[in-house]
Scaffold this motif. Structure first.
Motif, PDB file in Angstrom:
ATOM      1  N   ALA A 196      -2.477  30.901  85.374  1.00  0.00           N
ATOM      2  CA  ALA A 196      -1.595  31.034  84.222  1.00  0.00           C
ATOM      3  C   ALA A 196      -1.728  32.410  83.582  1.00  0.00           C
ATOM      4  O   ALA A 196      -0.734  33.042  83.213  1.00  0.00           O
ATOM      5  CB  ALA A 196      -1.912  29.946  83.194  1.00  0.00           C
ATOM      6  N   ALA A 197      -2.962  32.871  83.441  1.00  0.00           N
ATOM      7  CA  ALA A 197      -3.188  34.179  82.832  1.00  0.00           C
ATOM      8  C   ALA A 197      -2.547  35.280  83.661  1.00  0.00           C
ATOM      9  O   ALA A 197      -1.909  36.191  83.132  1.00  0.00           O
ATOM     10  CB  ALA A 197      -4.685  34.427  82.683  1.00  0.00           C
ATOM     11  N   THR A 198      -2.682  35.178  84.981  1.00  0.00           N
ATOM     12  CA  THR A 198      -2.108  36.194  85.857  1.00  0.00           C
ATOM     13  C   THR A 198      -0.601  36.267  85.683  1.00  0.00           C
ATOM     14  O   THR A 198      -0.014  37.348  85.586  1.00  0.00           O
ATOM     15  CB  THR A 198      -2.463  35.894  87.319  1.00  0.00           C
ATOM     16  N   ALA A 199       0.030  35.090  85.606  1.00  0.00           N
ATOM     17  CA  ALA A 199       1.488  35.055  85.471  1.00  0.00           C
ATOM     18  C   ALA A 199       1.941  35.708  84.182  1.00  0.00           C
ATOM     19  O   ALA A 199       2.903  36.492  84.164  1.00  0.00           O
ATOM     20  CB  ALA A 199       1.975  33.606  85.542  1.00  0.00           C
ATOM     21  N   TRP A 200       1.236  35.399  83.087  1.00  0.00           N
ATOM     22  CA  TRP A 200       1.690  35.909  81.801  1.00  0.00           C
ATOM     23  C   TRP A 200       1.283  37.355  81.568  1.00  0.00           C
ATOM     24  O   TRP A 200       2.028  38.123  80.975  1.00  0.00           O
ATOM     25  CB  TRP A 200       1.190  35.001  80.672  1.00  0.00           C
ATOM     26  N   LEU A 201       0.135  37.730  82.074  1.00  0.00           N
ATOM     27  CA  LEU A 201      -0.289  39.113  81.865  1.00  0.00           C
ATOM     28  C   LEU A 201       0.438  40.069  82.790  1.00  0.00           C
ATOM     29  O   LEU A 201       0.426  41.278  82.592  1.00  0.00           O
ATOM     30  CB  LEU A 201      -1.800  39.230  82.050  1.00  0.00           C
ATOM     31  N   ALA A 202       1.091  39.500  83.835  1.00  0.00           N
ATOM     32  CA  ALA A 202       1.889  40.338  84.715  1.00  0.00           C
ATOM     33  C   ALA A 202       3.217  40.721  84.071  1.00  0.00           C
ATOM     34  O   ALA A 202       3.929  41.585  84.572  1.00  0.00           O
ATOM     35  CB  ALA A 202       2.147  39.611  86.031  1.00  0.00           C
ATOM     36  N   ALA A 203       3.536  40.053  82.965  1.00  0.00           N
ATOM     37  CA  ALA A 203       4.778  40.384  82.273  1.00  0.00           C
ATOM     38  C   ALA A 203       4.744  41.839  81.815  1.00  0.00           C
ATOM     39  O   ALA A 203       3.704  42.372  81.441  1.00  0.00           O
ATOM     40  CB  ALA A 203       4.975  39.460  81.075  1.00  0.00           C
ATOM     41  N   GLU A 204       5.897  42.459  81.847  1.00  0.00           N
ATOM     42  CA  GLU A 204       5.974  43.866  81.472  1.00  0.00           C
ATOM     43  C   GLU A 204       5.589  44.055  80.007  1.00  0.00           C
ATOM     44  O   GLU A 204       5.981  43.278  79.140  1.00  0.00           O
ATOM     45  CB  GLU A 204       7.397  44.370  81.701  1.00  0.00           C
ATOM     46  N   GLU A 205       4.815  45.072  79.751  1.00  0.00           N
ATOM     47  CA  GLU A 205       4.421  45.380  78.380  1.00  0.00           C
ATOM     48  C   GLU A 205       5.661  45.677  77.550  1.00  0.00           C
ATOM     49  O   GLU A 205       6.534  46.444  77.948  1.00  0.00           O
ATOM     50  CB  GLU A 205       3.481  46.591  78.375  1.00  0.00           C
ATOM     51  N   ALA A 206       5.772  45.003  76.410  1.00  0.00           N
ATOM     52  CA  ALA A 206       6.937  45.187  75.561  1.00  0.00           C
ATOM     53  C   ALA A 206       6.556  44.935  74.109  1.00  0.00           C
ATOM     54  O   ALA A 206       5.607  44.205  73.822  1.00  0.00           O
ATOM     55  CB  ALA A 206       8.070  44.249  75.984  1.00  0.00           C
ATOM     56  N   TYR A 207       7.332  45.533  73.210  1.00  0.00           N
ATOM     57  CA  TYR A 207       7.057  45.418  71.784  1.00  0.00           C
ATOM     58  C   TYR A 207       8.355  45.142  71.035  1.00  0.00           C
ATOM     59  O   TYR A 207       9.429  45.628  71.407  1.00  0.00           O
ATOM     60  CB  TYR A 207       6.423  46.701  71.239  1.00  0.00           C
ATOM     61  N   VAL A 227       4.896  41.556  72.820  1.00  0.00           N
ATOM     62  CA  VAL A 227       5.437  40.315  73.384  1.00  0.00           C
ATOM     63  C   VAL A 227       5.282  40.269  74.898  1.00  0.00           C
ATOM     64  O   VAL A 227       5.802  39.372  75.538  1.00  0.00           O
ATOM     65  CB  VAL A 227       6.915  40.128  72.990  1.00  0.00           C
ATOM     66  N   GLY A 228       4.536  41.174  75.464  1.00  0.00           N
ATOM     67  CA  GLY A 228       4.275  41.176  76.888  1.00  0.00           C
ATOM     68  C   GLY A 228       3.060  42.022  77.182  1.00  0.00           C
ATOM     69  O   GLY A 228       2.669  42.880  76.389  1.00  0.00           O
ATOM     70  N   GLY A 229       2.429  41.762  78.320  1.00  0.00           N
ATOM     71  CA  GLY A 229       1.252  42.519  78.706  1.00  0.00           C
ATOM     72  C   GLY A 229      -0.032  41.930  78.161  1.00  0.00           C
ATOM     73  O   GLY A 229      -0.038  40.887  77.501  1.00  0.00           O
ATOM     74  N   ALA A 230      -1.134  42.610  78.424  1.00  0.00           N
ATOM     75  CA  ALA A 230      -2.455  42.086  78.078  1.00  0.00           C
ATOM     76  C   ALA A 230      -2.660  41.916  76.579  1.00  0.00           C
ATOM     77  O   ALA A 230      -3.468  41.101  76.155  1.00  0.00           O
ATOM     78  CB  ALA A 230      -3.549  42.997  78.645  1.00  0.00           C
ATOM     79  N   GLY A 231      -1.939  42.668  75.769  1.00  0.00           N
ATOM     80  CA  GLY A 231      -2.133  42.578  74.326  1.00  0.00           C
ATOM     81  C   GLY A 231      -1.128  41.682  73.634  1.00  0.00           C
ATOM     82  O   GLY A 231      -1.012  41.720  72.403  1.00  0.00           O
ATOM     83  N   ALA A 232      -0.405  40.847  74.391  1.00  0.00           N
ATOM     84  CA  ALA A 232       0.638  40.003  73.803  1.00  0.00           C
ATOM     85  C   ALA A 232       0.066  39.160  72.671  1.00  0.00           C
ATOM     86  O   ALA A 232      -0.990  38.545  72.809  1.00  0.00           O
ATOM     87  CB  ALA A 232       1.250  39.098  74.869  1.00  0.00           C
ATOM     88  N   GLY A 233       0.781  39.140  71.565  1.00  0.00           N
ATOM     89  CA  GLY A 233       0.335  38.407  70.387  1.00  0.00           C
ATOM     90  C   GLY A 233      -0.243  39.284  69.306  1.00  0.00           C
ATOM     91  O   GLY A 233      -0.402  38.844  68.168  1.00  0.00           O
ATOM     92  N   SER A 234      -0.543  40.532  69.634  1.00  0.00           N
ATOM     93  CA  SER A 234      -1.161  41.422  68.653  1.00  0.00           C
ATOM     94  C   SER A 234      -0.098  42.287  67.978  1.00  0.00           C
ATOM     95  O   SER A 234       1.017  42.448  68.474  1.00  0.00           O
ATOM     96  CB  SER A 234      -2.212  42.315  69.315  1.00  0.00           C
TER      97      SER A 234
END
Length: 474
Positions: free
Chosen positions: A37-48, A60-67
Motif C-alpha cells: 500500500a505504501a509503495t502504491a501511494w508514495l509512487a504518486a507524483e509529488e504535488a501541492y 497531496v502526493g509523494g512521500a510528504g503527502a499530508g504535510s
C-alpha cells in the motif's frame, strides 16, 4: 519509505483487523501488505495544493503527502486548479464550529495516516477539524514528533499519557498492561510516590509536541466513587497549575461504562463535572464490553449516559472529546459531543474490556470493509452481495479503486478507506446541520441507513443491529 518496528499496543490482538482472538501474525505478512500500500501511494507524483488565503501549500502526493509547507520546494509541481481550506488552529477548532475528527496513531500503518488526514482536509476541511492522537507508552518521542510534523493538517495534537494502565484493579486490562518498552517510553508509568510524577506526565506530552495537554486520566473506581472522584479532580487541578501561558489542558477521565450506564453513578459524575468549570475541554475515555470488533455498542443505558454527558457539555459550553469510540463517538455528535476518535485497529475503535480469547492457529485475517451507507463494517464477501442491491452507492474515496483491484486483500487500503469514510461522515453532519443542527443531521443519516439496510441478504454477524437502537435514541 522506512518502516518502524512494531509497537507494543497491548490488547490489539483482541480486536485487530482480524477475527477476534487471532494472532497478529497468523497466516498474513502484514508488513508486506503495508509495504504494498505504501509503495502504491508514495509512487504518486509529488504535488501541492495551495491553501486558501495564501497561507502555504498542502502536499497531496509523494512521500510528504499530508504535510503543509510554507513555500514550494524547488522544482515541485503545483496543482493550481483547486485549493485546500486554510488551516484552523487549536483554539479555533475547540470553539466547536466544526466537529473534530481525531485520528489515533496505532501500531498498524502509522506512516500512512498523514496521507488520509491530508486527503480529508483537502476535500472536507471546510466542515471538520482534524486532530492527531499518539500514545506516549507505545512509541518513541521522536517518532511521535515526526508523526505530528507530517500530519500538519491536524489542529489538535494530543500525546496521550495513558496513565490508566496503572489501574488494572479498576479496568479490565490485558495481563501486564505496562510492559518493558512502555516503561522505556513512558517512565512515569513506574508506580512511585515521586513528588515530581505529575511534572513528568506533563513534560512528556510537551516533549512529544502536543498542543493540547491532558491531565493524567487515572481510572475512576465506581466501587469507591467519591474518594476516586476527589483524587482525580485534585490531581487534575494540580496539573492545571503546571500549565504555562498559552498552553491548554483537557480534563482527562477514564471511566468504566458503569459510570454512565447506572443512574446514581452517572448523576454523581455529572454533578462533579459540572463543578469543574475551570476545565473547558474534556477528554473522556469509556471502557465497555464488546463481543465483535468494529461494532458500536448496543447498550441502551450506556448510550443514554453518553447522551447525558454530551448534553451537559454542550449546555455548559465545554468541548467534549471521546477518544477510541469509533461509530459510537460519531453518534454522540448528535447530542453535543464536539469530537471523537478512531484509528486502524479494533482497540482504536473501542476501548473494550479485555477478554481472553484463544488464538486459532493458521486462521486468516478477516477482510473487513466499512459500508458508509450501512454505518457498519462487514466482511468483504458480504460487500460483494450488498453492492448488487438496487440503490447501492459506491464509495468515491481515493483508496477503493486500488482496494478492489488488489490481491491479496490490502488491509492497509481498507483501513484508510474506513478512516476517510468516517471523516466524510463527520463532515456531512456539519454540512447537513442547517435543519435541526447536528442532531437532525445524524438522525437523518441513521434513518436513511436503517431503511436501506432493512431486509439485506446478510448473515447475523453482518447486520447493523445498532441502527434500531440508535433510531430510538434519536
Amino acid at each position: 519509505m522506512a518502516h518502524e518496528e512494531p509497537e507494543p499496543m497491548f490488547g490489539e490482538d483482541d480486536l485487530e483487523w482480524s477475527e477476534e482472538g487471532d494472532s497478529l501474525t497468523a497466516g498474513v505478512n502484514e508488513q508486506g501488505l503495508e509495504d504494498q500500500a505504501a509503495t502504491a501511494w508514495l509512487a504518486a507524483e509529488e504535488a501541492y495544493v495551495p491553501l486558501d488565503g495564501g497561507t502555504g501549500y498542502l502536499a497531496v502526493g509523494g512521500a510528504g503527502a499530508g504535510s503543509i509547507v510554507s513555500e514550494l520546494p524547488a522544482g515541485a509541481p503545483e496543482i493550481s486548479k483547486t485549493t485546500a481550506p486554510a488551516m484552523v488552529d487549536r483554539d479555533e477548532a475547540l470553539k466547536g464550529d466544526r466537529p473534530i475528527f481525531l485520528v489515533h496513531r496505532g501500531a498498524r500503518h502509522a506512516n500512512l495516516l498523514p496521507i488520509v488526514m491530508g486527503d480529508l482536509h483537502h476535500k472536507k476541511g471546510q466542515h471538520l477539524a482534524i486532530g492527531a492522537v499518539a500514545n506516549l507508552p507505545s512509541v518513541k518521542l521522536q517518532k511521535i514528533g515526526a508523526f505530528f510534523d507530517q500530519a500538519s493538517v491536524a489542529a489538535l495534537r494530543i500525546a496521550d499519557p495513558q496513565c490508566y494502565r496503572l489501574d488494572d484493579k479498576v479496568l479490565r486490562l490485558p495481563p501486564d498492561p505496562i510492559g518493558k518498552r512502555a516503561f522505556e517510553y513512558a517512565p512515569y508509568l513506574s508506580p512511585t510516590d515521586d513528588p515530581e510524577w505529575l511534572h513528568q506526565v506533563i513534560d512528556a506530552q510537551r516533549s512529544a509536541g502536543a498542543n493540547l495537554l491532558l491531565t493524567p486520566g487515572r481510572a475512576l473506581n465506581p466501587d469507591d466513587a467519591q474518594n476516586s472522584l476527589d483524587a482525580t479532580f485534585r490531581e487534575a487541578d494540580q496539573a492545571l497549575a503546571l500549565t504555562d501561558r498559552g498552553e491548554r489542558i483537557a480534563l482527562n477521565l477514564t471511566i468504566p461504562a458503569r459510570w454512565l450506564a447506572v443512574g446514581a453513578l452517572r448523576n454523581r459524575l455529572l454533578d462533579e463535572i459540572l463543578d469543574q468549570d475551570q476545565f473547558d475541554v474534556l477528554y473522556v475515555r469509556i471502557q465497555w464490553a464488546q463481543t465483535k470488533a468494529f461494532a458500536p455498542t448496543e447498550d441502551v443505558d450506556l448510550l443514554m449516559g453518553i447522551r447525558r454527558l454530551s448534553n451537559l457539555c454542550q449546555d455548559e459550553g465545554r468541548a467534549l472529546l471521546l477518544p477510541q469510540t469509533g461509530l459510537t463517538g460519531w453518534f454522540a455528535l448528535a447530542h453535543g459531543a464536539m469530537g471523537y476518535g478512531l484509528g486502524v485497529s479494533g482497540t482504536d475503535q473501542c476501548f473494550a474490556e479485555h477478554v481472553f480469547r484463544r488464538g486459532r492457529q493458521g486462521q486468516q485475517q478477516a477482510q473487513r470493509y466499512f459500508e458508509r451507507q450501512m454505518l457498519h463494517t462487514i466482511d468483504s464477501s458480504s460487500h460483494d452481495v450488498v453492492a448488487q442491491v438496487p440503490g447501492y452507492s459506491e464509495c468515491g474515496c481515493s483508496y477503493c479503486p486500488s482496494l478492489f483491484d488488489a490481491q491479496p486483500w490490502p488491509h492497509a487500503l481498507s483501513a484508510l478507506h474506513h478512516i476517510f469514510s468516517m471523516g466524510a461522515l463527520t463532515a456531512h453532519v456539519q454540512e447537513d446541520s442547517g435543519r435541526g443542527g447536528r442532531h437532525g443531521a445524524v438522525r437523518r443519516i441513521v434513518a436513511t441507513a436503517r431503511r436501506w439496510s432493512s431486509g439485506l441478504p446478510l448473515g447475523p454477524g453482518d447486520l447493523p443491529r445498532h441502527l434500531s437502537v440508535w433510531d430510538q435514541a434519536l
